[in-house]
Design an enzyme around this catalytic site. Structure first.
Site, PDB file in Angstrom:
ATOM      1  N   LYS A 198      24.102 -18.995  -1.355  1.00 32.50           N
ATOM      2  CA  LYS A 198      24.550 -17.796  -2.069  1.00 32.50           C
ATOM      3  C   LYS A 198      23.757 -16.571  -1.613  1.00 32.50           C
ATOM      4  O   LYS A 198      22.665 -16.715  -1.042  1.00 32.50           O
ATOM      5  CB  LYS A 198      24.448 -18.011  -3.581  1.00 32.50           C
ATOM      6  N   ARG A 248      23.313 -20.483 -19.731  1.00 30.50           N
ATOM      7  CA  ARG A 248      23.881 -19.593 -18.720  1.00 30.50           C
ATOM      8  C   ARG A 248      25.270 -20.160 -18.451  1.00 30.50           C
ATOM      9  O   ARG A 248      26.117 -20.114 -19.327  1.00 30.50           O
ATOM     10  CB  ARG A 248      22.959 -19.524 -17.496  1.00 30.50           C
ATOM     11  N   TYR A 299       5.525  10.944  -0.060  1.00 32.00           N
ATOM     12  CA  TYR A 299       6.028  11.524  -1.307  1.00 32.00           C
ATOM     13  C   TYR A 299       4.981  11.480  -2.414  1.00 32.00           C
ATOM     14  O   TYR A 299       4.270  10.488  -2.567  1.00 32.00           O
ATOM     15  CB  TYR A 299       7.266  10.763  -1.788  1.00 32.00           C
ATOM     16  N   MET A 322      12.481   5.728   1.575  1.00 29.81           N
ATOM     17  CA  MET A 322      13.728   4.987   1.768  1.00 29.81           C
ATOM     18  C   MET A 322      13.764   4.290   3.127  1.00 29.81           C
ATOM     19  O   MET A 322      14.119   3.119   3.233  1.00 29.81           O
ATOM     20  CB  MET A 322      14.919   5.939   1.640  1.00 29.81           C
TER      21      MET A 322
HETATM   22  C1  LIG Z   1      20.524 -20.661  -7.145  1.00 27.09           C
HETATM   23  C2  LIG Z   1      20.712 -22.014  -7.665  1.00 27.09           C
HETATM   24  C3  LIG Z   1      19.943 -23.084  -7.176  1.00 27.09           C
HETATM   25  C4  LIG Z   1      18.793 -22.882  -6.218  1.00 27.09           C
HETATM   26  O1  LIG Z   1      17.689 -22.408  -6.938  1.00 27.09           O
HETATM   27  P1  LIG Z   1      16.266 -22.162  -6.256  1.00 27.09           P
HETATM   28  O2  LIG Z   1      15.385 -21.809  -7.405  1.00 27.09           O
HETATM   29  O3  LIG Z   1      16.445 -21.030  -5.303  1.00 27.09           O
HETATM   30  O4  LIG Z   1      15.883 -23.426  -5.564  1.00 27.09           O
HETATM   31  C5  LIG Z   1      20.258 -24.353  -7.601  1.00 27.09           C
HETATM   32  N1  LIG Z   1      21.245 -24.567  -8.489  1.00 27.09           N
HETATM   33  C6  LIG Z   1      21.980 -23.567  -9.013  1.00 27.09           C
HETATM   34  C7  LIG Z   1      23.046 -23.882  -9.989  1.00 27.09           C
HETATM   35  C8  LIG Z   1      21.724 -22.264  -8.630  1.00 27.09           C
HETATM   36  O5  LIG Z   1      22.438 -21.268  -9.163  1.00 27.09           O
END
Ligand SMILES: *Cc1c(COP(=O)(O)O)cnc(C)c1O
Length: 309
Positions: free
Chosen positions: A2, A95, A209, A257
């Site tokens: 991701k 979640r 800055y 930046m």
């Molecule tokens: C992002 C994610 C992971 C990986 O988590 P890390 O802490 O980066 O190892 C695993 N499972 C789910 C469902 C996630 O959303």
């Protein structure tokens, strides 16, 4: 995979990880899934599942959804009741995922992998044990080909958290998810930038800055082409360090930046066009900048040329 392989480049990361034996890959969205061309034989699942607008994508992209809610389960039953899917159970994070008492909704689905996700695996928190116990209970009730609970930090909690497959993200990219991993995980992403201009800051004058750095004596400075637009965050202001030819070059004043000013009294030969390497070992860079290791990786901008070794 991701967030573009945690900022590093999802397609390249898939290739590397496949070569070393990773079998299962996960993304958040169907768009991310399509970018990886799973039709070439990639075992891929989409963590956000099938939302109201995702059915067409689910038809076209060769990936499994991770079903998260009663709505998503209904949608999948209408669309492809027999096709394998993954399911996320919420064991205490609140979640994504079905509540354990909703598990009866899964009757008759062909579940490839049953997942849950740990909320606090990076600390010693009572919720870790509770989630493990709840996941064991649900795994005993719901038939799936495989079961999966642990992210990177969860792997370090012990073998009992591993089940059939684990889902590391951060640790694959050089992150240190828990102190036990120190010394066992190497830095993966290295940041380099180039000197745009070298100058002398006269004693008593300022840099950058808001004039947060004042030169106590004449100071040699190199201005490099990286900044917060590249994910080199303002938390590195007056704290970050770069290296060139073995010398430490401290960040002087604010990160802009697109530019950062480094002190280079120790490196008279450093000139415009030369490359420097920024300290970006994730655990220490997170401490220095106040960002998480995750934010440091996923914030890396699109201006870098990503070179894979
Ligand atoms: C992002 C994610 C992971 C990986 O988590 P890390 O802490 O980066 O190892 C695993 N499972 C789910 C469902 C996630 O959303």
């Amino acid at each position: 995979m991701k967030a573009n392989g945690y900022g590093l480049g999802a397609n390249e990361a898939v290739e590397c990880l496949r070569e070393v034996g990773c079998r299962d890959f996960f993304v958040s969205t169907w768009w991310e899934a399509a970018q990886l061309h799973p039709e070439r034989g990639l075992d891929l699942a989409v963590l956000h599942g099938v939302g109201p607008a995702d059915i067409e994508a689910a038809r076209q992209v060769a990936a499994r959804p991770v079903l998260n809610s009663p709505d998503q389960i209904l949608r999948w039953r209408e669309f492809a009741p027999l096709q394998p899917c993954d399911v996320m159970i919420d064991t205490g994070m609140n979640r994504l995922g079905l509540r354990p008492e909703e598990a009866n909704l899964l009757e008759g689905l062909s579940i490839h992998t049953l997942h849950s996700h740990l909320a606090c695996a990076d600390e010693d928190h009572p919720l870790n044990d509770i989630q493990l116990r709840r996941f064991r209970e649900i795994a005993a009730l719901v038939t799936a080909r495989r079961y999966s609970l642990a992210n990177s930090a969860g792997i370090l909690l012990g073998r009992q958290y591993a089940f059939d497959l684990v889902r590391p993200g951060l640790a694959l990219y050089g992150g240190v998810p828990r102190p036990e991993a120190r010394g066992h995980i190497q830095q993966v992403a290295r940041l380099e930038a180039q000197v745009v201009q070298r100058r002398r800051v006269p004693a008593g004058e300022y840099c950058g800055y808001n004039a947060t750095f004042r030169a106590e004596q004449d100071t040699e400075a190199a201005v490099i082409n990286i900044g917060y637009a590249d994910g080199y965050w303002r938390g590195f202001s007056s704290k970050g360090v770069a290296k060139a030819n073995g010398a430490n070059l401290p960040v002087l004043g604010r990160v802009s930046m697109d530019l950062v000013t480094l002190g280079c009294d120790d490196l008279p030969e450093l000139a415009a066009g030369d490359w420097v390497t920024l300290d970006f070992e994730l655990e220490s860079a997170a401490r220095t900048s106040g960002e998480s290791q995750y934010e440091l990786l996923t914030g890396l901008g699109s201006r870098f040329e990503r070179v894979w070794h």
